[in-house]
Enzyme design. Structure first.
Site, PDB file in Angstrom:
ATOM      1  N   HIS A  94       5.367   8.196  57.151  1.00  0.00           N
ATOM      2  CA  HIS A  94       6.705   8.419  56.620  1.00  0.00           C
ATOM      3  C   HIS A  94       7.556   7.150  56.776  1.00  0.00           C
ATOM      4  O   HIS A  94       7.191   6.222  57.504  1.00  0.00           O
ATOM      5  CB  HIS A  94       7.344   9.600  57.346  1.00  0.00           C
ATOM      6  CG  HIS A  94       6.754  10.920  56.935  1.00  0.00           C
ATOM      7  ND1 HIS A  94       7.168  12.115  57.452  1.00  0.00           N
ATOM      8  CD2 HIS A  94       5.774  11.218  56.035  1.00  0.00           C
ATOM      9  CE1 HIS A  94       6.489  13.114  56.893  1.00  0.00           C
ATOM     10  NE2 HIS A  94       5.623  12.579  56.045  1.00  0.00           N
ATOM     11  N   GLU A 103       7.788  15.754  25.908  1.00  0.00           N
ATOM     12  CA  GLU A 103       8.055  14.777  24.841  1.00  0.00           C
ATOM     13  C   GLU A 103       8.011  15.371  23.445  1.00  0.00           C
ATOM     14  O   GLU A 103       7.837  14.641  22.474  1.00  0.00           O
ATOM     15  CB  GLU A 103       7.076  13.590  24.949  1.00  0.00           C
ATOM     16  CG  GLU A 103       7.532  12.525  25.912  1.00  0.00           C
ATOM     17  CD  GLU A 103       7.123  11.110  25.509  1.00  0.00           C
ATOM     18  OE1 GLU A 103       6.800  10.847  24.333  1.00  0.00           O
ATOM     19  OE2 GLU A 103       7.102  10.257  26.411  1.00  0.00           O
ATOM     20  N   GLU A 144      10.313   6.502  58.343  1.00  0.00           N
ATOM     21  CA  GLU A 144      10.784   6.155  59.693  1.00  0.00           C
ATOM     22  C   GLU A 144       9.670   5.463  60.485  1.00  0.00           C
ATOM     23  O   GLU A 144       9.931   4.528  61.255  1.00  0.00           O
ATOM     24  CB  GLU A 144      11.211   7.418  60.456  1.00  0.00           C
ATOM     25  CG  GLU A 144      12.336   8.206  59.824  1.00  0.00           C
ATOM     26  CD  GLU A 144      11.831   9.275  58.856  1.00  0.00           C
ATOM     27  OE1 GLU A 144      10.903   8.997  58.068  1.00  0.00           O
ATOM     28  OE2 GLU A 144      12.376  10.393  58.873  1.00  0.00           O
ATOM     29  N   ARG A 157       1.158   2.156  28.257  1.00  0.00           N
ATOM     30  CA  ARG A 157       0.425   0.952  27.830  1.00  0.00           C
ATOM     31  C   ARG A 157       1.272  -0.306  27.965  1.00  0.00           C
ATOM     32  O   ARG A 157       0.754  -1.396  28.119  1.00  0.00           O
ATOM     33  CB  ARG A 157      -0.025   1.083  26.367  1.00  0.00           C
ATOM     34  CG  ARG A 157      -0.873   2.279  26.110  1.00  0.00           C
ATOM     35  CD  ARG A 157      -1.321   2.387  24.669  1.00  0.00           C
ATOM     36  NE  ARG A 157      -0.265   2.646  23.712  1.00  0.00           N
ATOM     37  CZ  ARG A 157       0.374   3.805  23.585  1.00  0.00           C
ATOM     38  NH1 ARG A 157       0.098   4.798  24.403  1.00  0.00           N
ATOM     39  NH2 ARG A 157       1.301   3.962  22.659  1.00  0.00           N
TER      40      ARG A 157
HETATM   41  C1  AOF Z   1      10.385  12.265  56.759  1.00  0.00           C
HETATM   42  N1  AOF Z   1      10.169  11.006  56.280  1.00  0.00           N
HETATM   43  O1  AOF Z   1       9.327   9.601  54.771  1.00  0.00           O
HETATM   44  C2  AOF Z   1       9.051  11.887  54.372  1.00  0.00           C
HETATM   45  C3  AOF Z   1       9.319  13.195  54.853  1.00  0.00           C
HETATM   46  O2  AOF Z   1       2.334  16.144  55.130  1.00  0.00           O
HETATM   47  P1  AOF Z   1       3.342  15.187  55.683  1.00  0.00           P
HETATM   48  O3  AOF Z   1       3.205  14.977  57.159  1.00  0.00           O
HETATM   49  O4  AOF Z   1       3.426  13.886  54.932  1.00  0.00           O
HETATM   50  O5  AOF Z   1       4.799  15.897  55.531  1.00  0.00           O
HETATM   51  C4  AOF Z   1       5.370  16.082  54.280  1.00  0.00           C
HETATM   52  C5  AOF Z   1       6.757  16.665  54.455  1.00  0.00           C
HETATM   53  O6  AOF Z   1       7.544  15.799  55.285  1.00  0.00           O
HETATM   54  C6  AOF Z   1       7.551  16.790  53.154  1.00  0.00           C
HETATM   55  O7  AOF Z   1       7.329  18.019  52.514  1.00  0.00           O
HETATM   56  C7  AOF Z   1       8.980  16.661  53.648  1.00  0.00           C
HETATM   57  O8  AOF Z   1       9.430  17.850  54.255  1.00  0.00           O
HETATM   58  C8  AOF Z   1       8.828  15.610  54.741  1.00  0.00           C
HETATM   59  N2  AOF Z   1       8.890  14.260  54.165  1.00  0.00           N
HETATM   60  N3  AOF Z   1      10.005  13.326  56.016  1.00  0.00           N
HETATM   61  O9  AOF Z   1      10.895  12.421  57.869  1.00  0.00           O
HETATM   62  C9  AOF Z   1       9.522  10.767  55.137  1.00  0.00           C
HETATM   63  N4  AOF Z   1       8.350  11.664  53.223  1.00  0.00           N
HETATM   64 ZN    ZN Z   2       8.546  12.469  58.871  1.00  0.00          ZN
END
Ligand code: AOF
Ligand code: ZN
Length: 386
Positions: A55, A326, A57, A230
């Site tokens: 993610h 589309e 963070e 394309r």
């Molecule tokens: C965050 N930071 O950059 C994102 C989040 O299967 P996982 O572990 O990748 O979890 C996916 C879920 O995490 C997604 O549905 C959403 O709730 C959260 N996404 N959270 O702290 C991130 N991409």
């Molecule tokens: Zn996360």
């Protein structure tokens, strides 16, 4: 430690910009961006690239722990380690840090472990597995949290994900090109381009940002569209079309050709994942093409107005987070009538056909953006609330 609106805004806007780099690759996960700031300098940045990968963070914190030039200079100047610097830093993130174990571990716990004392969050995460628990975890651990910061912009950025979670369907973008006199196509002759190469390239860039692209039976047969990107590099969308009355099947049978080599319709050339929704009674007749296109049978008795919800439910289950529709006018108008759309991008050329097929008309919609491209226009509409 940072405070004060303009400074905070600068950093959150950078987090938004980073998040946007995940457009076209993060789906069905949200696009998320994160920056870590120490004494008015960004010392770490990250965004979520792809489902299953770290993610935003995690990437930002790792960027501090494996220091870039800025962090290294700060460390040398202050005599502090990266871990110590984090303990006096602020983390800005466009979506609430997650609190659950998904494909990756919880970001809220990582932030707490790293000792970051202050977090600024734009949007809460509506995922039922998170839904406020990420922020609650941070607060319970004594982290100072500023919430709902630039939330409207954050929601706009993450609009595909919010539609998936809140409306339980893909984010739907309607797209068509129209002449100055309101036609989507001339009545007779070969299909003729309405807008020029600049808007074609723009349209292809849009295709790389969304998961799937849908055209109706009429457009599939009359235009034989490739439905790919394309003129712009990036991910190709999944192609989707419909054959509820067997017209496509009839065409395929009357234009026999070896698969792949010279498919009578580009849709059946096997170049991209493609789904064809057909009346269940036609499923077995499609056997010769099932290696090229995934055939999705739809119950014969289903009413025409229920087909769009069936298609959208299926796509949501397939984790298709966004869909461009589309054409043609009949299909676009069905989406409009049912209110199953989130955004319409209308390309307008200065040409006039005099007569032709009318472009769809949007009801209860407002223009939210207008962009000019060398004499042509793109108007973006959103549905009015209510
Ligand atoms: C965050 N930071 O950059 C994102 C989040 O299967 P996982 O572990 O990748 O979890 C996916 C879920 O995490 C997604 O549905 C959403 O709730 C959260 N996404 N959270 O702290 C991130 N991409
Ligand atoms: Zn996360």
């Amino acid at each position: 430690m940072q405070s004060g609106f303009p400074v905070e805004e600068k950093y959150m806007r950078r987090a938004f910009q980073l998040a946007s780099y995940g457009l076209g690759s993060a789906s069905p996960n949200p696009v998320v961006g994160c920056v870590i700031v120490y004494q008015d300098s960004i010392i770490g940045e990250g965004f979520h690239h792809q489902c299953g990968q770290p993610h935003a963070e995690v990437n930002a914190i790792n960027a501090v722990l494996r220091p870039n030039a800025v962090a290294r200079r700060l460390m040398l100047r202050s005599g502090l380690s990266a871990e110590q610097i984090l303990q006096d830093s602020t983390l800005y993130v466009s979506l609430e840090p997650c609190s659950h174990y998904g494909k990756t571990p919880p970001c809220a716990s990582l932030i707490i472990r790293s000792g970051i004392p202050r977090v600024v969050v734009s949007c809460p995460d509506p995922n039922p597995k998170v839904d406020g628990r990420g922020i609650a975890l941070l607060k319970e651990a004594g982290v100072q949290v500023r919430e709902h910061f630039l939330e409207e912009e954050g929601r706009e950025l993450g609009r595909r994900y919010f539609a998936n979670v809140e409306k339980r369907r893909p984010y739907v973008i309607l797209k068509w090109a129209r002449t100055a006199d309101g036609c989507i196509a001339a009545v007779q002759g070969e299909p003729c381009a309405i807008t020029g190469p600049l808007l074609q390239a723009l349209n292809h860039s849009y295709r790389t940002q969304e998961d799937a692209i849908l055209v109706g039976t009429g457009t599939l047969l009359s235009d034989n569209p490739r439905l790919n990107a394309r003129c712009f590099s990036g991910r190709q969308p999944v192609r989707i079309s419909l054959d509820f009355h067997g017209r496509v099947l009839e065409y395929l049978r009357s234009h026999p050709s070896p698969p792949h080599a010279s498919a009578p319709l580009h849709f059946f050339d096997g170049s991209q994942p493609s789904f064809l929704f057909v009346d269940a009674s036609l499923e077995s007749a499609y056997a010769p093409w099932k290696d090229l296109v995934k055939i999705v049978p739809v119950d014969t008795g289903i009413l025409p107005e229920d087909r769009i919800p069936v298609v959208l439910d299926f796509l949501q289950a397939e984790k298709i987070g966004s869909l461009i529709v589309e054409g043609g006018t009949a299909l676009l108008s069905s989406f409009i009538r049912q209110g199953s759309w989130d955004e319409a991008r209308v390309f307008t050329s200065p040409l006039a056909f005099g007569s032709g097929y009318h472009a769809p008309s949007l009801e209860n919609a407002a223009v939210v953006e207008t962009r000019a491209f060398a004499g042509e226009w793109v108007h973006v509409y959103k549905p009015l609330p209510g």
